[in-house]
Design a protein around this motif. Sequence first.
Motif, mmCIF file in Angstrom:
data_model
loop_
_atom_site.group_PDB
_atom_site.id
_atom_site.type_symbol
_atom_site.label_atom_id
_atom_site.label_comp_id
_atom_site.label_asym_id
_atom_site.label_seq_id
_atom_site.Cartn_x
_atom_site.Cartn_y
_atom_site.Cartn_z
ATOM 1 N N GLN A 80 0.954 -1.060 0.034
ATOM 2 C CA GLN A 80 0.077 0.010 -0.060
ATOM 3 C C GLN A 80 0.670 1.142 -0.064
ATOM 4 O O GLN A 80 2.085 1.246 0.466
ATOM 5 N N ARG A 81 0.220 2.104 -0.714
ATOM 6 C CA ARG A 81 1.098 3.568 -0.684
ATOM 7 C C ARG A 81 0.134 4.645 -0.372
ATOM 8 O O ARG A 81 -1.269 4.563 -0.558
ATOM 9 N N SER A 82 0.667 5.927 -0.022
ATOM 10 C CA SER A 82 -0.110 7.213 0.184
ATOM 11 C C SER A 82 0.133 8.104 -0.964
ATOM 12 O O SER A 82 1.178 8.259 -1.408
ATOM 13 N N PHE A 83 -0.956 8.868 -1.402
ATOM 14 C CA PHE A 83 -0.666 9.874 -2.605
ATOM 15 C C PHE A 83 -1.357 11.100 -2.144
ATOM 16 O O PHE A 83 -2.598 10.964 -1.723
ATOM 17 N N LEU A 84 -0.787 11.993 -2.395
ATOM 18 C CA LEU A 84 -1.306 13.567 -1.955
ATOM 19 C C LEU A 84 -1.482 13.972 -3.459
ATOM 20 O O LEU A 84 -0.560 14.243 -4.294
ATOM 21 N N VAL A 85 -2.726 14.274 -4.049
ATOM 22 C CA VAL A 85 -3.220 14.468 -5.449
ATOM 23 C C VAL A 85 -3.909 16.252 -5.273
ATOM 24 O O VAL A 85 -4.527 16.308 -4.419
ATOM 25 N N PHE A 86 -3.062 16.773 -6.232
ATOM 26 C CA PHE A 86 -3.418 18.324 -6.251
ATOM 27 C C PHE A 86 -4.483 18.332 -7.502
ATOM 28 O O PHE A 86 -4.292 17.677 -8.599
ATOM 29 N N ASP A 87 -5.418 19.294 -7.179
ATOM 30 C CA ASP A 87 -6.380 19.806 -8.378
ATOM 31 C C ASP A 87 -6.389 21.072 -8.449
ATOM 32 O O ASP A 87 -7.099 21.880 -7.922
#
Length: 209
Positions: A80-87
């Motif tokens: 598992q991994r964590s993603f910080l996604v920008f919009d």
Amino acid sequence: MAILLKRDGRRGGFTLLELLVVTALLGILASLGHWSGRQWLRDWQVNRAQQQLYEDLKLAQSRAEQSGGTVLADGRLVVQRSFLVFDPEQAAYGLYRWRDDDGDGVPQPEENRRLWQRQLPAGVSFRFAAAVDRRACSNQTVAPNRAVTFGSPSYPPCLGRPCVKFDSQGFSVTGPGAVYLSDGRRSLALSLTRPGLFTLCRWDGTRWQ
């Protein structure tokens, strides 16, 4: 009309011109106070945006470290991994958790879950103010052409949007990058190096500090 009693006992008052002058001065003082208050609020908002983003990046990094690179699910170890996604268009960003349920190493839409989403404070967006040197904090040799410079993988949850993928040590797998914030007048920035170090800086009108 205000009535005054003069020293010789006669009654006097303000002339119409005097009243107009006083009214005009009061109006100017009130408008200056209002303008100053608005500027203070805008400055506070962009400062708050930078601090909010910094704290959320640290939160995402901490979660990646605490959750580790693998978890036990249905009797087997799953990556598992964590993603910080920008919009950038929506002035928002969110934290996602990807769990490789089918074990193929390829993120699938159904394997991703958004944990939370944040909005930038009102009046602040991901952008550059005018005449700003676009090489903030991270000392990039080439000026970026967008306000969020992290990589934009095509796979979910990034889907072509700039995002930070954290490994189990809280490092950026997608490489270094910077985020530029502005209210149209002031510019602040935050950079993240590959080892997971954060730097905050602001544009003072001449250079980044």
